[in-house]
Design an enzyme around this catalytic site. Structure first.
Site, PDB file in Angstrom:
ATOM      1  N   HIS A   1       0.838  -1.206   0.000  1.00 50.95           N
ATOM      2  CA  HIS A   1       0.000   0.000   0.000  1.00 50.95           C
ATOM      3  C   HIS A   1       0.877   1.261   0.000  1.00 50.95           C
ATOM      4  CE1 HIS A   1      -2.704   2.888   2.451  1.00 50.95           C
ATOM      5  NE2 HIS A   1      -3.053   2.951   1.176  1.00 50.95           N
TER       6      HIS A   1
HETATM    7 CA    CA Z   1       0.429  -0.333  -4.287  1.00 53.18          CA
END
Ligand code: CA
Ligand code: VJV
Ligand code: ZN
Length: 393
Positions: free
Chosen positions: A184
């Site tokens: 992320h």
């Molecule tokens: Ca990513």
């Protein structure tokens, strides 16, 4: 075979610095800056340097880094000494200031130079875009998306992406940040949490308990408070192990396509972390070089100024393949280059198979089980579509 030529009226610039690539995080640390040397060697062996403007990246200045990072943190980063004895892999009580010196973010010789060169390349790329001197600017040494204002995180110390986007914002009203690293893009998301001039979208493996950094759920979309202009401007696409090229392309094209329609960015920053490829030492997906590259191709087709950043990527031969193919897409010579690796490439033995596009079987033997049911992917598309109703360019 015809030579790689410079596309008429179209400029790709390439920003790197060999001094960045000689640094070491430690013998067995997964982050290996020499993967940049391997990538460049393959890119040059294909003759692509003749079709780009090539620049040696300079080091970013303290003031440039201070556009995002706190001076306390930069001062400490500039003065800490490398540890004489590397720490144990899991040091239980490290006295970490700014999360520096643990096993993920070790203190090594020349750390500040490494960081400022990474950010320097990203900033040079951003300036080329701002002054309309490049259509696509490439900074494979950048893409370190986890670094925070006053904290190192996940192999990242300086957030070159945030610093580069801040530069873009001096000329561009709206910037779209896209992140295809398997992790992320939390640092970039957080940095632009409260502005509606940057929209961030990250595709990543999501498992809050077992996969770093544990953030980026589907309904984490920016400040919940509607008064905050950044509300709804963070898009997260949480995925499971084993996603394939076909599924990823469908998601990427649908989601990025709708975001561009709605948000109407004037520039795109794409983080091309190569740890989303099959066979990555830390990754979990089944993406091939073609599927990863298709994301770059899609962004190029949007016909907007584009920066390509590197990022993760822990199986160097596959990193080099992906970033070579993606450089060819930027130039527009992907149909012209041979899928067989050039015989004369230095480091040739690193690549095992002599193709730019190894099959899943060649990479893995047994492909990883796909844990992404089609229904779940449709739910993700639907959530993002509904979220975008709240976004107004
Ligand atoms: Ca990513
Ligand atoms: O999962 C974590 C954090 C821990 C604490 C530290 N130990 C080593 C691992 C578990 C909770 N960190 C992740 C960080 C991933 C960073 C990805 C960066 C990027 O690709 O997104 C952008 C450049 C993690 N996963 C694997 C490791 N750390 C790891 C670290 C090592 C290691 C093996 C694995 C550090 C040193 C050595 N081996 C020798
Ligand atoms: Zn990563």
């Amino acid at each position: 075979e015809s030579a790689i030529t410079r596309p008429k009226g179209y400029t790709v610039s390439f920003h790197c610095n060999p001094d960045m690539e000689k640094h070491h995080f430690g013998m067995t640390h997964p982050m290996k800056p020499w993967r940049l040397t391997l990538s460049k060697s393959l890119i040059y062996s294909y003759g692509m340097s003749f079709a780009m403007d090539n620049y040696i990246a300079r080091a970013a200045t303290y003031e440039e880094l201070a556009d995002f990072h706190s001076t306390d943190y930069l001062d400490f980063l500039g003065t800490v000494l490398p540890e004489p004895v590397p720490r144990d892999l899991e040091n239980q009580n490290p006295d970490l200031r700014f999360n520096l010196g643990g096993s993920d973010c070790p203190l090594f010789e020349g750390l500040y130079d490494y960081c400022s060169l990474s950010a320097g390349g990203a900033l040079d790329a951003a300036r080329k875009i701002c002054y309309k001197q490049s259509d696509i600017a490439i900074a494979w040494g950048g893409g370190l998306h986890h670094a925070k204002k006053a904290e190192a995180s996940g192999f990242c110390y300086i957030n070159d992406i945030v610093v580069a986007i801040l530069q873009l914002l001096r000329f561009h009203p709206r910037v779209l940040y896209i992140d295809i690293d398997v992790h992320h893009g939390d640092g970039v998301e957080e940095a632009f949490f409260s502005t509606d001039r940057v929209m961030t979208v990250s595709f990543h493996k999501y498992d809050p308990n077992n996969f770093f950094p544990g953030t980026g759920a589907l309904d984490d979309n920016g400040p919940k408070n509607e008064q905050n202009p950044g509300a709804h401007h963070a898009v997260n696409v949480p995925l499971n192990d084993g996603i394939t090229d076909e599924q990823y392309d469908m998601l990427f094209n649908t989601i990025v396509g709708r975001i561009v329609e709605r948000f109407r960015p004037t520039a795109i920053a794409l983080q091309c972390g190569a740890d989303s490829l099959a066979g990555d030492r830390l990754g979990r997906f089944n993406l091939q070089v073609q599927g990863h590259g298709a994301c770059v191709e899609f962004c190029k087709k949007m016909n907007l100024p584009l920066i390509l950043f590197g990022g993760g990527g822990y199986t160097p031969r596959n990193v080099a393949r992906a970033w070579t193919y993606e450089t060819s897409i930027a130039i527009g010579c992907q149909e012209k280059i041979s899928p067989m690796l050039p015989q004369h490439a230095p480091w040739r033995q690193q690549f095992r198979q002599d193709t730019l596009f190894p099959t899943l079987e060649q990479i893995l033997g047994e492909p990883r089980q796909n844990r992404n049911p089609q229904k779940r992917l449709q739910d993700i598309v639907q959530h993002v579509t509904e979220q975008l109703r709240f976004v107004q360019a």
